[in-house]
Scaffold this motif. Structure first.
Motif, PDB file in Angstrom:
ATOM      1  N   VAL A  43      10.651  -2.706 -24.139  1.00  0.00           N
ATOM      2  CA  VAL A  43      10.132  -4.007 -24.545  1.00  0.00           C
ATOM      3  C   VAL A  43      10.612  -4.278 -25.958  1.00  0.00           C
ATOM      4  O   VAL A  43      10.540  -3.394 -26.818  1.00  0.00           O
ATOM      5  CB  VAL A  43       8.588  -4.023 -24.527  1.00  0.00           C
ATOM      6  N   LEU A  84       9.566   0.769 -27.343  1.00  0.00           N
ATOM      7  CA  LEU A  84       9.164  -0.534 -27.877  1.00  0.00           C
ATOM      8  C   LEU A  84       9.928  -0.781 -29.166  1.00  0.00           C
ATOM      9  O   LEU A  84       9.925   0.056 -30.055  1.00  0.00           O
ATOM     10  CB  LEU A  84       7.654  -0.536 -28.153  1.00  0.00           C
ATOM     11  N   THR A 117       5.060  -9.337 -17.167  1.00  0.00           N
ATOM     12  CA  THR A 117       5.495  -8.321 -18.127  1.00  0.00           C
ATOM     13  C   THR A 117       4.373  -7.316 -18.379  1.00  0.00           C
ATOM     14  O   THR A 117       4.589  -6.107 -18.353  1.00  0.00           O
ATOM     15  CB  THR A 117       5.926  -8.987 -19.452  1.00  0.00           C
ATOM     16  N   TRP A 118       3.176  -7.821 -18.599  1.00  0.00           N
ATOM     17  CA  TRP A 118       2.041  -6.939 -18.886  1.00  0.00           C
ATOM     18  C   TRP A 118       1.873  -5.939 -17.752  1.00  0.00           C
ATOM     19  O   TRP A 118       1.752  -4.736 -17.955  1.00  0.00           O
ATOM     20  CB  TRP A 118       0.773  -7.780 -19.060  1.00  0.00           C
ATOM     21  N   PHE A 121       1.381   0.595 -22.330  1.00  0.00           N
ATOM     22  CA  PHE A 121       2.446   1.540 -21.970  1.00  0.00           C
ATOM     23  C   PHE A 121       1.857   2.877 -21.503  1.00  0.00           C
ATOM     24  O   PHE A 121       1.185   3.545 -22.279  1.00  0.00           O
ATOM     25  CB  PHE A 121       3.312   1.856 -23.191  1.00  0.00           C
ATOM     26  N   TRP A 133       8.440  -9.803 -25.500  1.00  0.00           N
ATOM     27  CA  TRP A 133       7.006 -10.035 -25.650  1.00  0.00           C
ATOM     28  C   TRP A 133       6.734 -10.750 -26.956  1.00  0.00           C
ATOM     29  O   TRP A 133       6.978 -10.203 -28.021  1.00  0.00           O
ATOM     30  CB  TRP A 133       6.267  -8.686 -25.642  1.00  0.00           C
ATOM     31  N   VAL A 139       4.745  -3.439 -17.439  1.00  0.00           N
ATOM     32  CA  VAL A 139       4.640  -2.400 -18.472  1.00  0.00           C
ATOM     33  C   VAL A 139       3.610  -1.372 -18.037  1.00  0.00           C
ATOM     34  O   VAL A 139       3.829  -0.163 -18.090  1.00  0.00           O
ATOM     35  CB  VAL A 139       4.263  -3.016 -19.846  1.00  0.00           C
ATOM     36  N   LEU A 197       0.365  -3.522 -25.742  1.00  0.00           N
ATOM     37  CA  LEU A 197       0.707  -3.470 -24.316  1.00  0.00           C
ATOM     38  C   LEU A 197       0.335  -2.100 -23.758  1.00  0.00           C
ATOM     39  O   LEU A 197       0.396  -1.092 -24.462  1.00  0.00           O
ATOM     40  CB  LEU A 197       2.210  -3.734 -24.126  1.00  0.00           C
ATOM     41  N   GLN A 200       9.265   5.158 -22.017  1.00  0.00           N
ATOM     42  CA  GLN A 200       9.332   3.749 -22.378  1.00  0.00           C
ATOM     43  C   GLN A 200       9.573   3.640 -23.887  1.00  0.00           C
ATOM     44  O   GLN A 200       9.250   4.571 -24.626  1.00  0.00           O
ATOM     45  CB  GLN A 200       8.029   3.039 -22.016  1.00  0.00           C
ATOM     46  N   VAL A 244       8.697  -1.678 -16.397  1.00  0.00           N
ATOM     47  CA  VAL A 244       9.475  -2.075 -17.574  1.00  0.00           C
ATOM     48  C   VAL A 244       9.614  -0.855 -18.468  1.00  0.00           C
ATOM     49  O   VAL A 244       8.638  -0.191 -18.782  1.00  0.00           O
ATOM     50  CB  VAL A 244       8.759  -3.222 -18.325  1.00  0.00           C
ATOM     51  N   ARG A 245      10.859  -0.557 -18.857  1.00  0.00           N
ATOM     52  CA  ARG A 245      11.079   0.646 -19.662  1.00  0.00           C
ATOM     53  C   ARG A 245      11.226   0.321 -21.138  1.00  0.00           C
ATOM     54  O   ARG A 245      10.895   1.130 -21.992  1.00  0.00           O
ATOM     55  CB  ARG A 245      12.322   1.397 -19.166  1.00  0.00           C
TER      56      ARG A 245
END
Ligand code: ADP
Ligand code: ZN
Length: 751
Positions: free
Chosen positions: A322, A271, A310-311, A333, A298, A314, A331, A269, A319-320
Motif C-alpha cells: 500500500v 506500507l 482496499t480495506w 495489515f 490509500w 488489506v 489499515l 506486506q 493487497v501486499r
C-alpha cells in the motif's frame, strides 16, 4: 494503559503490550464475558456477554452489540474488564463475517490513544474507517445481451446499450449506463422486455499481483550498499529504524524499492507513506515499472467503493503493498513487514484535527509493535530524526551523490537590498535575466512562492482599512482570476467590493504583496515570449490534474512554472534547470520553533528540482538576509552545520528534540467561557521540577471559524512522562460543554 507514556523511538522505553489488546493470546477463545471496543468516543471498552452458540469469540473479532437503543459494530478487545455482574450485561448480537482486526493493529490503537490522550474508540474509528468493508463482498451484478432474438420496441437509447454489449460481454449497470449514455431505467426496461439478462460478475481484480523482480534497476555501488543493508533488515526481520539520508536525486526511491521488493519476496506486506500521495503520478509510474503493476493506494480522496475494496483486501492479505497517506497506518495489515516513510521531515504527516498524531513517529511505533524495520527517507531529515540517529536509536545510511551525470545545482543568494526589483515588482532584474537565459537555451524555470492567489492583503489606500475574514483572525487573500477574496483558513469567499467597506472611497483598494498569480502577471509583462503556468492546490486538484501537469511540463507546453510548495517535491523534470525563490525569507518570520528548520527543508527541496537531468542546475534565492544561517547553509551546501547550530539552540532552550511539548487549545463560540477555562487551566498548571507552562495566551489565530481560541503550552524535560502530567492537569478542571480543549502532544503547529 501506560504504554503511551514512552519516549518515542526509544526502544527501551516503548512498552507495547500493556494495553488491553495485548493481554489476550492470539486465537485463544475468551470467556463468557468479553470487552468490546466501539468506534465511538466513550472512554473505554464495554463488557458484553459472549453468544451462547459455543463458537467462542476471539480477540479482534468484529461483532454487533447493542448500545442503548442502537446496534453498533465494535471489536472484541479482550476478556472482560469491568466488574459488572454478568446478569446485568447485554449479549453480543453476533460475529461479523470479516477478518479479525489483527493483534498488532489493536495494540497500535491502544498505544496511539494513550500517547495522544485520545479515547481508544476515537482511534479505533480510524482503523474502521470503512464500515461497509466489514460486510462480505456483494457479488457484482452485470448485464449482457440475451442470445436468442426477442422482439421489442427499439429506441435510440436502447440501440446504444445493445451496441455497447455487441461483443457479448457483461458490464456492471453503472458502467453500461455511462458508456451508452443512458439512465439505469433504460437498462431495466431492456431487462423487462427480455433483451438483457442480469448475471453475476467475477469479483473485480482491482489489485494486480506484484512481481518483486519485474523491472530491476542497476544500482550504483553507493546505492547498492544502502539497498543491501536495508534488504538484510527486511529479511532479518526485527524492529529497527534506518534513516536513508540522501541528497535530492540520489535514488532514495530506487533504494527503498529494493527493501519493498524484499518484503514482497518474503511474503510480507509493506506500507509506503508519502505526503500528498495523490499528486505524485511519477512515483506511481516508477513503482509500476519496478513491480510490474500498480500498488494499492490509500488517501482521503479515494472513492468509497475503492476504499471498501482496499480495506478488505488489506485485511485478507490480498493487497501486499500500500502506498498512502498517514491514515494508511491504521489499515488492518495481518502480515506487515516494512514501513517506509518517504520525505519523513514533511509536516503533512502530522494530523492536527481529532486524534492529533505524528504519522512518522507512529510509523515507528507500528513497526516496533509488529517487530519489523522502518525506513525514514529524506534529503533534509527532521531534527527529531537526526537526534535519534545521534543518540544511537536509529541507524543511518547515506547517499551523498546524485545519480548518474546529474550534479547538485549551484545555489546563490540575490541580495534584495543591493539589487531590488523596480517599484511595484517582485522579481529582481538578475532573476529575470536568468530566466531569460534559461528559456533562450530551451530549458525551463521554476519560480517558487509559497502563497496562493494574487495578493495576501488588500487595503484601502485612503483610510488604511484591511480586508479581514469575518470568522477568523486572518486577512482575505485576493484571487484575481476568480475575482474573489478568500479566507485560506475557513474558505469564506466574497467578490472584491467596488469600494472600501470602511470609508466608502471608490477604487481605493490596493493589493499588497505578491502571490503566485501576481508573479505570473509579472512574468507575462516582462517576458512576453514565455509560457507561464501556475501550479498550486487551486490549479492542480487530484491525480488526473497532477498527471496532466507532468505531461505539460515534460512536453514543454509550459516553460516558466510558478508555484507553491506543491511544486517543491517529488517531481522530476529533466529540462528544468533554474529555480528562483521569490521570497526566501517568507517562512523565517513568525517565531515558530521550527521556522529555520522548515525554511531550509522546503527551500532545499525546491532547489532540488533544478538540474535533475544532464544539464547543470542553478538556484537563485531572493533574500533581504543573505547572512542568515539558513541562507548560508543553502548557498554553501552546509546542511550539517545548520543542523548542528539548530540542535545546539534547541538543546540550550530545552526544546524538542531535547525537551517535550504538549499544546492545549481551548476554543468555543463564547470568548468569556473560553477565557474562564483557559484561566482555570493556567491556575492548575503543573509546576515544579522538569516542567513549566507557557500561557494562557490568545492563539495567533485568535478566532477561527467563529470560535475564540486560547493556547497553553506545556514544556517538560526529556524523559518526563508528559501524558501523566497532562492527565493530572486536565483532571483538575471542569470544562463546560460549549468549550473544547484540544490536546496536541508533540505539536507542530502553533497557530
Ligand atoms: P531521490 O528520491 O533521492 O530524490 P530518485 O529515486 O527520485 O531520487 O532518483 C532520481 C532520478 O534518478 C529518478 O529519475 C530515478 O529513476 C533515477 N535513478 C536513480 N537511481 C537510478 C539507477 N540506479 N538507475 C537508473 N535510474 C536511476
Ligand atoms: Zn476565515
Amino acid at each position: 494503559m501506560a504504554s503511551g507514556d514512552a519516549t518515542l523511538g526509544d526502544s527501551q522505553a516503548i512498552r507495547p503490550g500493556t494495553g488491553a489488546a495485548g493481554s489476550a493470546a492470539p486465537n485463544a477463545a475468551l470467556g463468557s464475558v468479553v470487552s468490546v471496543l466501539l468506534p465511538l468516543p466513550l472512554g473505554g471498552a464495554y463488557d458484553y456477554l459472549a453468544p451462547e452458540d459455543g463458537t467462542g469469540l476471539q480477540a479482534g473479532d468484529f461483532v454487533a452489540v447493542p448500545l442503548g437503543p442502537r446496534d453498533v459494530i465494535g471489536v472484541v478487545w479482550g476478556a472482560a474488564e469491568g466488574d459488572v455482574a454478568a446478569k446485568k450485561l447485554r449479549p453480543v448480537i453476533g460475529r461479523l463475517d470479516a477478518p479479525a482486526l489483527p493483534e498488532a493493529t489493536r495494540r497500535f490503537v491502544d498505544w496511539v490513544a494513550a500517547y495522544t490522550l485520545s479515547q481508544p474508540g476515537s482511534v479505533l474509528r480510524m482503523a474502521m474507517s470503512v464500515p461497509t468493508a466489514l460486510e462480505p463482498a456483494r457479488p457484482l451484478r452485470g448485464y449482457r445481451r440475451v442470445s436468442a432474438p426477442v422482439a421489442f420496441r427499439e429506441t435510440a437509447a436502447r440501440r446504444r446499450v445493445l451496441a455497447v454489449l455487441a461483443e457479448g460481454m457483461a458490464l456492471p449497470g453503472p458502467t453500461l449506463a455511462r458508456e451508452a449514455g443512458v439512465s439505469s431505467g433504460v437498462i431495466a426496461g431492456l431487462v423487462g422486455v427480455g433483451a438483457l439478462e442480469a448475471v453475476a460478475l467475477p469479483p473485480a481484480g482491482a489489485f494486480s499481483t506484484l512481481d518483486p523482480a519485474a523491472g530491476p534497476v542497476t544500482l550504483s555501488d553507493e546505492q547498492q550498499a544502502a539497498a543491501t543493508a536495508l534488504v538484510d533488515k527486511v529479511r532479518a526481520p526485527s524492529f529497527g529504524v534506518t534513516l536513508l539520508d540522501g541528497v535530492t536525486g540520489s535514488g532514495k526511491t530506487e533504494v527503498y524499492f529494493e527493501a519493498v521488493a524484499a518484503a514482497l519476496a518474503a511474503g510480507k506486506q509493506a506500507l509506503v507513506l508519502l505526503p500528498e500521495i495523490a499528486l505524485t503520478p511519477q512515483w506511481l509510474e516508477r513503482f509500476g515499472r519496478r513491480f510490474g503493476a500498480a500498488p494499492a493506494v490509500w488517501h482521503s480522496d479515494l472513492g468509497q467503493s475503492l476504499r471498501r475494496q482496499t480495506w478488505r483486501a488489506v485485511a485478507l492479505g490480498e493487497v501486499r503493498i500500500v502506498v498512502g497517506a498517514r491514515s494508511g497506518l491504521f489499515l488492518p495489515f495481518p502480515e506487515l513487514g516494512l514501513i517506509v516513510v518517504d520525505e519523513e521531515h514533511e509536516t503533512a504527516f502530522k494530523q492536527e484535527d481529532g486524534v492529533a498524531y505524528q504519522g512518522r513517529n507512529m510509523a515507528v511505533v507500528r513497526a516496533q509493535l509488529g517487530d519489523f524495520p522502518a525506513i525514514l527517507a529524506s534529503a533534509t531529515p527532521s531534527l527529531e530524526t537526526i537526534a535519534n540517529v545521534q543518540r544511537g536509536r536509529y541507524e543511518i545510511l547515506n547517499l551523498p551523490n546524485r545519480h548518474g551525470a546529474a550534479a547538485l545545482p549551484k545555489v546563490a543568494a540575490l541580495d534584495m537590498r543591493v539589487a531590488p526589483p523596480p517599484r511595484g515588482r517582485f522579481l529582481s532584474p538578475m532573476l529575470v535575466e536568468a530566466v531569460t537565459e534559461s528559456l533562450a537555451r530551451g530549458e525551463q524555470a521554476l519560480l517558487f512562492l509559497n502563497r496562493r492567489g494574487y495578493a495576501p492583503l488588500t487595503l484601502c489606500r485612503r483610510c488604511g482599512f484591511r480586508l479581514q475574514c469575518g470568522n477568523c483572525t486572518a486577512w482575505l487573500v485576493e484571487h484575481r482570476f476568480r475575482h474573489q477574496l478568500q479566507c485560506h483558513h475557513c474558505g469564506h469567499a466574497m467578490a472584491v467590493p467596488p469600494k472600501c467597506p470602511e470609508c466608502d472611497a471608490e477604487e481605493s483598494l490596493v493589493a499588497c504583496g505578491p502571490g503566485v498569480e501576481r508573479i505570473a502577471e509579472e512574468v507575462a509583462a516582462l517576458l512576453p515570449q514565455a509560457r507561464p503556468l501556475i501550479v498550486t492546490s487551486d490549479t492542480v486538484r487530484g491525480p488526473k490534474a497532477a498527471a496532466e501537469l507532468v505531461r505539460v511540463v515534460l512536453e514543454h507546453e509550459a516553460d516558466v512554472l510558478i508555484g507553491t510548495q506543491m511544486l517543491a517535491k517529488g517531481h522530476h523534470f529533466p529540462d528544468l534547470t533554474l529555480v528562483g525563490v521569490v521570497d526566501a525569507d517568507l517562512g523565517l518570520s513568525g517565531g515558530d520553533l521550527r521556522a529555520g528548520e522548515r525554511t531550509f527543508q522546503v527551500l532545499h527541496q525546491v532547489s532540488g528540482r533544478a538540474g535533475r537531468g544532464g544539464k547543470p542546475g542553478r538556484v537563485l534565492l531572493q533574500t533581504y538576509a543573505p547572512e542568515h544561517p539558513v541562507m548560508r547553509a543553502l548557498v554553501d551546501g552546509t546542511r550539517d552545520a545548520l543542523i548542528a547550530l539548530e540542535l545546539a539552540a534547541r538543546q540550550a532552550g530545552g526544546w524538542p528534540p531535547y525537551g517535550r511539548l504538549a499544546a492545549l487549545v481551548i476554543s468555543g463560540p463564547d470568548a468569556v467561557a473560553v477565557d474562564q477555562v483557559a484561566a482555570a487551566l493556567g491556575r492548575a498548571a503543573p509546576r515544579g521540577k522538569g516542567g513549566r507552562v507557557l500561557g494562557p495566551a490568545p492563539a495567533p489565530l485568535a478566532v477561527l471559524r467563529g470560535r475564540h481560541r486560547r493556547r497553553l503550552l506545556l514544556k517538560v524535560d526529556d524523559g518526563v512522562a508528559i501524558q501523566a502530567v497532562l492527565r493530572a492537569w486536565l483532571a483538575q478542571v471542569t470544562v463546560p460543554n460549549a468549550v473544547r480543549v484540544q490536546v496536541d502532544v508533540d505539536p507542530y503547529s502553533f497557530v
